[in-house]
Enzyme design. Structure first.
Site, PDB file in Angstrom:
ATOM      1  N   GLU B  52       0.817  -1.221   0.000  1.00 38.66           N
ATOM      2  CA  GLU B  52       0.000   0.000   0.000  1.00 38.66           C
ATOM      3  C   GLU B  52       0.852   1.274   0.000  1.00 38.66           C
ATOM      4  O   GLU B  52       0.418   2.310  -0.495  1.00 38.66           O
ATOM      5  CB  GLU B  52      -0.959  -0.001   1.189  1.00 38.66           C
ATOM      6  N   PHE B 114     -11.091  -8.188  13.479  1.00 36.02           N
ATOM      7  CA  PHE B 114     -10.008  -8.567  12.578  1.00 36.02           C
ATOM      8  C   PHE B 114      -9.750  -7.449  11.572  1.00 36.02           C
ATOM      9  O   PHE B 114     -10.674  -6.944  10.945  1.00 36.02           O
ATOM     10  CB  PHE B 114     -10.363  -9.871  11.843  1.00 36.02           C
ATOM     11  N   GLN B 115      -8.516  -7.083  11.428  1.00 34.63           N
ATOM     12  CA  GLN B 115      -8.081  -6.000  10.525  1.00 34.63           C
ATOM     13  C   GLN B 115      -8.795  -4.681  10.832  1.00 34.63           C
ATOM     14  O   GLN B 115      -9.053  -3.894   9.925  1.00 34.63           O
ATOM     15  CB  GLN B 115      -8.247  -6.402   9.052  1.00 34.63           C
ATOM     16  N   LYS B 164     -17.597  -1.454   6.006  1.00 32.54           N
ATOM     17  CA  LYS B 164     -18.101  -2.409   5.012  1.00 32.54           C
ATOM     18  C   LYS B 164     -19.624  -2.375   4.902  1.00 32.54           C
ATOM     19  O   LYS B 164     -20.166  -2.491   3.801  1.00 32.54           O
ATOM     20  CB  LYS B 164     -17.626  -3.823   5.387  1.00 32.54           C
ATOM     21  N   MET B 486      24.239   9.200   1.985  1.00 35.65           N
ATOM     22  CA  MET B 486      24.090  10.430   2.755  1.00 35.65           C
ATOM     23  C   MET B 486      24.348  10.170   4.240  1.00 35.65           C
ATOM     24  O   MET B 486      24.925  11.003   4.929  1.00 35.65           O
ATOM     25  CB  MET B 486      22.700  11.031   2.535  1.00 35.65           C
TER      26      MET B 486
END
Lengths: 184, 589
Positions: B52, B114-115, B164, B486
């Site tokens: 993502e 969940f999630q 949802k 760097m």
């Protein structure tokens, strides 16, 4: 032209801000929506501003507007940033610095529980009367007083109650409004 | 008017109504209804990413190269948390994104389902605004408001978190008009104050040592802003420098161009900033990479600051004339007012200033010692730039973060806005590869190159797979010094050359890796073969990983160390640069 000016709260620069800190009362008109308080408080913590007191409640139900009164302690430069950063939040309508804009009224309410018996009870009542504190609950061994006024007045009343059996205090935080006919 | 549809269909319909053609995303349990609606239409194309974070950087690359908002679609929980880096990056660099995150059903919110994660809580401080949609009635309005907020004023990322059950719910779809939107207080100021613009032009007319200091705001204000900047620069004859974010707004081929300013900017740009008498900041924010030590920053100049965000004014540096407004509109007004006041060239009055600038230019601060045996990173970018100049295609460059990024900014030159995509504010390693994928999606015919480092590129390497899947011929040009260059440079300067964890003990074989992904791999370690191998990369019609083995211990110079003013810039020929930074400077970032 800017040689005397320093940024605030940044670890990136060597010199500290030299301006004096001031206490200001800001009145913030916001859309009353979920998370708005978290947005305002999150802004203060994320940018390292200090909140001394914060009061919030819906004030116009029809337009779903809430008013947040927040007392901050900061340098003049940071105060300007606080105001501009608040105004940047999408649900914020207006920010007024009541302290900077002239005369304003400031009030706070406190509920104060005092336990005691005998002579101290009489003394407690006498002082409560002098401060125009209302008795909102009484038992044979305690009182709960409601006192309204400027924070300094409440501070003094609490200090006087300390030796007379002060049990606990709850304060609303400051509510403030400008004097005169103009609104926000 | 209103049309019955499910929440998931409303999401797709709103995207279509907003003119969205591409969405970068990754499905998951809570997002399935939206994915089902996506499946049943052809207007919006979905690009399946591998992580993502990649989706957010692709959307950023897409947005920066087109000026349109980038759209991201991810699932709840880890889908949302993985997007946080890209959202923060977009907030810091003011990039318009709309990120749709799915959420567990409203009945499960707060139950540690969940999630489940508190997406609006987590993203509150890394978005311009965010929404949790609890009622289907609000969804159409919020979808359109999200685009409005993301793209107007100072642009930024907006998250729309949709549970949802709201995606399944039936409701009336409508397109809200501007006046019925919830946040009536949101009205960014576009036009600059006329009196302030007039005062600014008066100051500019009297300037003897002026400089334009331009930033990403000019790019964000659209191509018209760059046009007006060019016009104003030509009218005034003032020198122009730019931040990392603003490169391309003013053509690098113009004689008034001074190069980038700041920590790794040119000697002439930084010295001119320090010694100028009138500074005109257009769409930049006095970032600490630019100012160096604040109390010694351009001590004798009067400052004009044009910014669309009022909170940028006097945040870091106090200015004399603030102008709040859109850069394009303010620049166009400045041109008009300047013309109304004079038609005389000021070249005579500015001649001593330009003479001074020429002496600084003569220092050749971007110079480096080339080698016949080892590829110098600066040389690699110069040759890449020369090779791309011969291409008929439009050229877009993205970068990762580190030395290669600064060398790219110094040695690759841009004549157009929206051609340079780099993570400025947040400094996100792993930005460049997915950003290049996003740019290529928007410009399928263009030549898109990610100038990368071997450390950064491994942070989002897996998006090579996305490039291969969608036949996006991005070129990943890795300056491989087997170091986090760097970090190594700062350890060299500040920590007694104790290279704590700034090198990779085991690197992948990038040629084989490219092949494993289904792309092409090219390696070059000989300066004599560089041009031919770059040509091979550019000629290949598909994704390429170019492993350019460069000098391992080259430092990126010039450099203004933290805590130092502009006129204490370190030049390439300075010996023992470690001794220049004092104890206090070591504590800075």
């Amino acid at each position: 032209m800017n040689a005397h000016l320093q940024p605030t709260g940044s670890a990136y620069f060597l010199t500290k801000e030299t301006q004096d800190i001031e206490r200001h009362t800001l009145s913030v008109l916001v859309d009353n929506e979920p998370g708005i308080l978290a947005r305002v408080v999150g802004l203060f913590s994320a940018r390292g501003y200090n909140i001394e007191s914060l009061t919030v409640s819906e004030t116009e139900h029809g337009r779903r507007l809430s008013r947040i009164t927040v007392v901050v302690i900061a340098t003049p430069k940071t105060l300007t940033q606080i105001k501009l950063q608040l105004e940047r939040l999408i649900p914020v309508h207006k920010v007024h610095d009541l302290t900077a804009e002239g005369a304003s009224l400031e009030r706070e309410l406190a509920l104060i529980k005092v336990a005691g018996s005998g002579d101290s009870r009489a003394e407690t009542l006498r002082l409560a009367d002098a401060f125009r504190a209302q008795i909102v609950d009484a038992t044979v061994e305690s009182f709960v007083f409601e006192v309204t006024g400027k924070p300094a007045k409440i501070d003094s009343f609490i200090a006087l109650m300390q030796p007379l059996g002060l049990v606990e205090v709850v304060r609303t935080g400051l509510a403030a409004i400008s004097r005169g006919p103009q609104g926000m | 008017m209103a049309e019955k549809m499910t929440g998931a269909e409303m999401v797709i319909q709103a995207l279509i109504d907003q003119g969205v053609e591409h969405v970068f995303g990754y499905p998951g349990g809570a997002a399935l209804p939206i994915y089902d609606a996506m499946f049943q239409q052809d207007t919006v194309q979905h690009i399946l990413v591998r992580h993502e974070q990649g989706a957010t950087h692709m959307a950023e690359g897409y947005a920066r190269s087109t000026g349109k908002p980038g759209v991201v679609l991810v699932t709840s929980g880890p889908g949302a948390t993985n997007a946080v880096t890209g959202l923060t990056d977009a907030l810091m660099d003011s990039i318009p994104l709309v990120c749709i995150t799915a959420q567990v059903p409203t009945t499960l919110i707060g139950s540690d389902a969940f999630q489940e994660c508190d997406t609006v809580g987590i993203t509150r401080s890394c978005t311009k605004y965010n929404y949790l949609v609890k009622r289907i009635e609000d969804l159409p309005r919020i979808m359109h408001e999200a685009f409005l907020i993301a793209t107007t004023g100072r642009p930024g990322p907006v998250v729309v978190d949709i549970p949802k059950d709201v995606q399944f719910a039936l409701g009336d779809y409508y397109k809200p008009d501007f006046d019925t939107l919830r946040h009536q207080s949101y009205r960014p100021q576009m036009d600059g104050d006329a009196a302030a613009i007039e005062a600014a032009v008066d100051l500019m007319l009297k300037a003897e040592r002026p400089i334009f200091y331009t930033g990403g705001g000019v790019i964000n204000a659209g191509p018209a802003a760059s046009e007006h900047l060019r016009e104003l620069a030509e009218l005034t004859g003032f020198p122009v420098t730019s931040t990392l974010m603003g490169l391309g707004a003013f053509p690098a081929s113009n004689s008034q161009w001074m190069g980038m300013l700041g920590m790794h900017g040119t000697y002439e740009a930084n010295l001119a900033m320090h010694d100028c008498d009138v500074m005109i900041n257009i769409g930049a924010r006095f970032d600490d990479r630019i100012t160096g030590r604040i109390d010694a920053f351009s001590p004798n100049s009067a400052k004009i600051h044009v910014d669309i965000d009022p909170s940028s004014i006097n945040k870091v540096v106090n200015v004399d004339i603030p102008i709040i407004g859109d850069c394009a509109r303010v620049l166009s007004e400045m041109v008009r007012v300047w013309r109304s006041k004079t038609n005389q060239s000021r070249s005579e009055a500015l001649a001593p200033w330009w003479k001074q600038i020429e002496t600084w230019r003569a220092v050749n601060s971007l110079g480096y010692k080339n080698s016949e045996t080892i590829i110098k990173p600066q040389y690699a970018i110069e040759r890449l730039y020369q090779a791309t100049k011969k291409q008929a295609k439009e050229v877009y460059i993205t970068t990762e973060v580190g030395q290669h990024q600064m060398w790219a900014a110094q040695h690759f030159h841009f004549d157009q806005p929206n051609r340079w995509m780099t993570s400025g504010g947040l400094g996100t390693m792993g930005y460049g590869l997915p950003a290049a994928v996003g740019v290529q999606v928007a410009h399928p015919e263009a030549l898109v190159i990610d100038i990368a480092g071997e450390a950064s590129v491994q942070m989002t390497m897996q998006e090579m797979s996305t490039a291969v899947q969608y036949r996006l011929p991005v070129k990943i040009f890795i300056l491989n010094n087997e170091r986090m260059g760097m970090v190594r440079q700062w350890q060299d300067l500040l920590h007694g050359s104790r290279y704590a964890h700034s090198y990779s003990e085991s690197l992948p074989d990038f040629v084989k890796l490219a092949e494993a992904y289904g792309g092409k791999g090219i390696r070059c370690s000989n300066p004599a073969e560089l041009d031919a191998t770059i040509a091979e990369m550019l000629d290949y019609d598909g994704p390429v990983l170019f492993d350019c083995m460069v000098e391992k211990d080259e430092n990126c110079l010039p450099m203004i160390p933290s805590g130092k003013p502009h006129n204490e810039i370190i030049l390439p020929d300075t010996a023992n640069i470690g001794d220049i930074i004092d104890e206090k400077g070591r504590q800075l970032v």
